[in-house]
Every structure is written in C-alpha cells, then in structure tokens.
Write a protein that holds these residues in place. Sequence first.
Motif, mmCIF file in Angstrom:
data_model
loop_
_atom_site.group_PDB
_atom_site.id
_atom_site.type_symbol
_atom_site.label_atom_id
_atom_site.label_comp_id
_atom_site.label_asym_id
_atom_site.label_seq_id
_atom_site.Cartn_x
_atom_site.Cartn_y
_atom_site.Cartn_z
ATOM 1 N N MET A 1 0.833 -1.217 0.000
ATOM 2 C CA MET A 1 0.000 0.000 0.000
ATOM 3 C C MET A 1 0.868 1.268 0.000
ATOM 4 S SD MET A 1 -3.033 1.232 -0.148
ATOM 5 C CE MET A 1 -3.958 -0.288 0.093
ATOM 6 N N GLN A 2 1.951 1.237 0.771
ATOM 7 C CA GLN A 2 2.779 2.439 0.866
ATOM 8 C C GLN A 2 3.401 2.810 -0.475
ATOM 9 O OE1 GLN A 2 5.551 2.833 4.046
ATOM 10 N NE2 GLN A 2 4.220 1.919 5.583
ATOM 11 N N SER A 3 3.793 1.831 -1.258
ATOM 12 C CA SER A 3 4.390 2.126 -2.564
ATOM 13 C C SER A 3 3.381 2.803 -3.481
ATOM 14 C CB SER A 3 4.925 0.837 -3.210
ATOM 15 O OG SER A 3 3.864 -0.090 -3.430
ATOM 16 N N PHE A 60 -8.000 7.653 -5.195
ATOM 17 C CA PHE A 60 -6.788 6.892 -4.857
ATOM 18 C C PHE A 60 -7.102 5.393 -4.827
ATOM 19 C CE2 PHE A 60 -4.422 4.838 -1.326
ATOM 20 C CZ PHE A 60 -3.182 4.769 -1.956
ATOM 21 N N LEU A 61 -8.238 5.001 -4.279
ATOM 22 C CA LEU A 61 -8.601 3.592 -4.224
ATOM 23 C C LEU A 61 -8.818 3.039 -5.631
ATOM 24 C CD1 LEU A 61 -11.012 3.532 -1.133
ATOM 25 C CD2 LEU A 61 -8.591 2.908 -1.245
ATOM 26 N N GLN A 62 -9.343 3.822 -6.531
ATOM 27 C CA GLN A 62 -9.476 3.394 -7.931
ATOM 28 C C GLN A 62 -8.099 3.137 -8.550
ATOM 29 O OE1 GLN A 62 -11.770 6.316 -10.065
ATOM 30 N NE2 GLN A 62 -13.612 5.996 -8.814
ATOM 31 N N TYR A 63 -7.145 4.013 -8.224
ATOM 32 C CA TYR A 63 -5.778 3.856 -8.712
ATOM 33 C C TYR A 63 -5.175 2.544 -8.199
ATOM 34 C CZ TYR A 63 -0.733 4.774 -9.049
ATOM 35 O OH TYR A 63 0.619 4.679 -9.314
ATOM 36 N N VAL A 64 -5.381 2.245 -6.902
ATOM 37 C CA VAL A 64 -4.852 1.012 -6.309
ATOM 38 C C VAL A 64 -5.484 -0.214 -6.969
ATOM 39 C CG1 VAL A 64 -4.679 -0.364 -4.196
ATOM 40 C CG2 VAL A 64 -4.315 2.117 -4.121
ATOM 41 N N SER A 65 -6.776 -0.161 -7.211
ATOM 42 C CA SER A 65 -7.464 -1.314 -7.810
ATOM 43 C C SER A 65 -6.940 -1.607 -9.212
ATOM 44 C CB SER A 65 -8.976 -1.067 -7.837
ATOM 45 O OG SER A 65 -9.293 -0.018 -8.749
ATOM 46 N N SER A 71 -10.777 -5.370 -7.428
ATOM 47 C CA SER A 71 -11.927 -4.471 -7.397
ATOM 48 C C SER A 71 -11.645 -3.307 -6.467
ATOM 49 C CB SER A 71 -13.176 -5.223 -6.935
ATOM 50 O OG SER A 71 -13.023 -5.618 -5.572
ATOM 51 N N GLN A 72 -12.426 -2.244 -6.650
ATOM 52 C CA GLN A 72 -12.234 -1.075 -5.786
ATOM 53 C C GLN A 72 -12.632 -1.408 -4.352
ATOM 54 O OE1 GLN A 72 -13.750 2.578 -7.382
ATOM 55 N NE2 GLN A 72 -13.679 3.649 -5.412
ATOM 56 N N GLN A 73 -13.644 -2.323 -4.194
ATOM 57 C CA GLN A 73 -14.043 -2.706 -2.852
ATOM 58 C C GLN A 73 -12.901 -3.424 -2.135
ATOM 59 O OE1 GLN A 73 -17.522 -5.187 -2.703
ATOM 60 N NE2 GLN A 73 -17.431 -5.468 -0.477
ATOM 61 N N GLU A 74 -12.216 -4.325 -2.858
ATOM 62 C CA GLU A 74 -11.096 -5.040 -2.263
ATOM 63 C C GLU A 74 -9.947 -4.085 -1.959
ATOM 64 O OE1 GLU A 74 -8.274 -8.987 -3.115
ATOM 65 O OE2 GLU A 74 -9.848 -8.366 -4.544
ATOM 66 N N ALA A 75 -9.740 -3.119 -2.846
ATOM 67 C CA ALA A 75 -8.697 -2.124 -2.599
ATOM 68 C C ALA A 75 -9.015 -1.339 -1.335
ATOM 69 C CB ALA A 75 -8.582 -1.180 -3.789
ATOM 70 N N GLY A 76 -10.312 -1.037 -1.117
ATOM 71 C CA GLY A 76 -10.719 -0.327 0.087
ATOM 72 C C GLY A 76 -10.474 -1.146 1.336
#
Length: 214
Positions: A1-3, A60-65, A71-76
């Motif tokens: 997550m930090q990266s 930001f969560l969309q970017y991580v997903s 999925s964005q839910q899993e990223a959250g």
Amino acid sequence: MQSHIASYLFQLNRVSLPGLGSFFVTESPAVPDFVNKQILAPVLSVAFNTEADEDAGDAFLQYVSKKEGISQQEAGENYKTWYDDIHRQLEAGQQVTLAGMGTLKRLNGAISFEEEHIPDVFFPAVHAERVIHPEAEHTMLVGDKETTNVEMTDYFAAEPVKADRWWIWALVLGLLGSGIILFQLMQHGSGIFGTGNACPVETGDAVTLYRLMQ
C-alpha cells in the motif's frame, strides 16, 4: 500500500488518505546562478495536513485497484487494514515511516509529519550561460541611472556639437597685426607715420607695409 501512496502522490502532486489526512507536493522555483553559469533546479518537498478529501480518497482507491488488478471494494479493504495498523502504531507512540515521503508521529494528541529529504542528485543544476543579443533591447545600469542599450547607442552615435571659436582666430590675427606694426616702428622709427619723404611708405598703405617686411 505504501508504494502506491508515494507513486500516486508524485504523479498527481496530492493524495488524500481517508481517516489520516492529505499529502501534497510543493515545488520551489528554479534559481538562476549566473556567477557559476548554471540554473539551480526546482526542489520538491512533501507537506501534510489532517484534512482528508473523500472524493480524492475514492480516486486513490481506484488507482490502487487498477495497479493491483482487483476491485475497488477489495482495494478499500486492503487500505483499511493498512490504516488500522498505522493508527495502532501512532496511538502507541511509535513513528510510522512512509517510504519516499517522510515520517508520521503523534505529538500532543495530533498527528505531525516530518518530510524525508529528497537527495539533491534528483535535482541536478542545468548549465546555462547568459546571452545578450545586441539587436535586442535590454535594460542596463549606467551609474545610478537605469537606461537601455538602444538609448546608449543613440547617445554615443550622436554627432558632437562643434564649439564656435571664431573669437580665438580674431584674437590671433589682431595680435599678429599688432606685432607687425610694432616691428616696423622698431625698424624705421616713428617717421613711418610722418609726412614728406622721411616716410618710406604712406600711412595706411598695407601693400607697401607688406613689402617692407620681405
């Protein structure tokens, strides 16, 4: 997550983390260093405040997903796990280091941030020499007066006014004439201006006076 946090931050200059706060990048302007013929590069620094933007957090969560292919839910959910761990460390009085960004810690009940110094090697100076085009107008300082190169060129190109010195020539000619008369008086005595045959020339006869000088 930090990266993902650091990557997102330095691409978009701002990242908002729900429940934690917002990080943003500031940039100092480039500084000309004409003495060393270089321009010092802009320097980036990371700042932090405790205000988090919910919409920016969703971005930001969309970017991580997308980066992790989830999925964005899993990223959250992954973010919540990371945040809970960060929160426990801060509450325990520990410091939390965010790679490439800085260090978080709780001070007097509030979260503070100390940025990580970015090595100067990432901001090298650029070689630059100041070039002045003669045909281009630019300002310049002459004494304590500011002027332009065009005005100075016109000033030096102007023809100097010749001083009227006719009176000098008149004075020279007058002295020369007086010298001639004095010379004749010394050679022939006062009879030169007398009457009769004693005077070899008639008074005022400039031509005869000239021949006597030969």
